[in-house]
Design an enzyme around this catalytic site. Sequence first.
Site, PDB file in Angstrom:
ATOM      1  N   GLU A 171      -4.258   5.152   4.271  1.00 43.88           N
ATOM      2  CA  GLU A 171      -4.051   3.705   4.135  1.00 43.88           C
ATOM      3  C   GLU A 171      -2.627   3.322   3.786  1.00 43.88           C
ATOM      4  OE1 GLU A 171      -6.870   2.086   1.348  1.00 43.88           O
ATOM      5  OE2 GLU A 171      -8.392   1.922   2.911  1.00 43.88           O
ATOM      6  N   GLU A 180      -1.659  -4.826   4.443  1.00 39.31           N
ATOM      7  CA  GLU A 180      -0.418  -4.739   3.682  1.00 39.31           C
ATOM      8  C   GLU A 180      -0.630  -3.715   2.574  1.00 39.31           C
ATOM      9  OE1 GLU A 180       1.477  -8.591   2.566  1.00 39.31           O
ATOM     10  OE2 GLU A 180      -0.317  -9.457   3.485  1.00 39.31           O
TER      11      GLU A 180
END
Length: 165
Positions: free
Chosen positions: A78, A129
């Site tokens: 991630e 993000e």
Amino acid sequence: MNANNTDRKFDRIAAKEMQREYPDRPQIAVGAIVIRDNRVLLVRRGQPPSEGLWEIPGGRVRLGETLQEAIEREVKEETGVNISPTNPVYTFDLIERDNRGRVRFHYVIVDLIADYVSGEPKPSDDAREAGWFTFQELEKLQISQTSQEALKRRRKLASAKRGVQ
């Protein structure tokens, strides 16, 4: 049963195991509380559940993985950040139902404390993000309730270790 039938059966079972929405059983997942220089690592989710919210990074445990192996892999996937996981700090259920009352998502999540090792956050996988945030900056972000609770527990543990009440 011949090899082709066995392979197809395994593929169907594997696909069912990876089913995120409308599962037939709870999924096990992990999260990592990573703090570096008084800043916490967070990701903004790009998929449901929690789409658009900031959370601690994490994801589902794969068959054969320990909690620690799963969280190392998930954080790397991630964010690109390498971690060294330590102890579980918070365990909870995340159950989301659709408007008909059917279970859309069901996770049992174990959040672990993890030490930062290397890397700079770059969003990938289902993270829109990723970044480091001070605890003051957290107040301005839309953070999931479960991540807020995990971070609160982490801060309490840190205070107890320093002897602060």
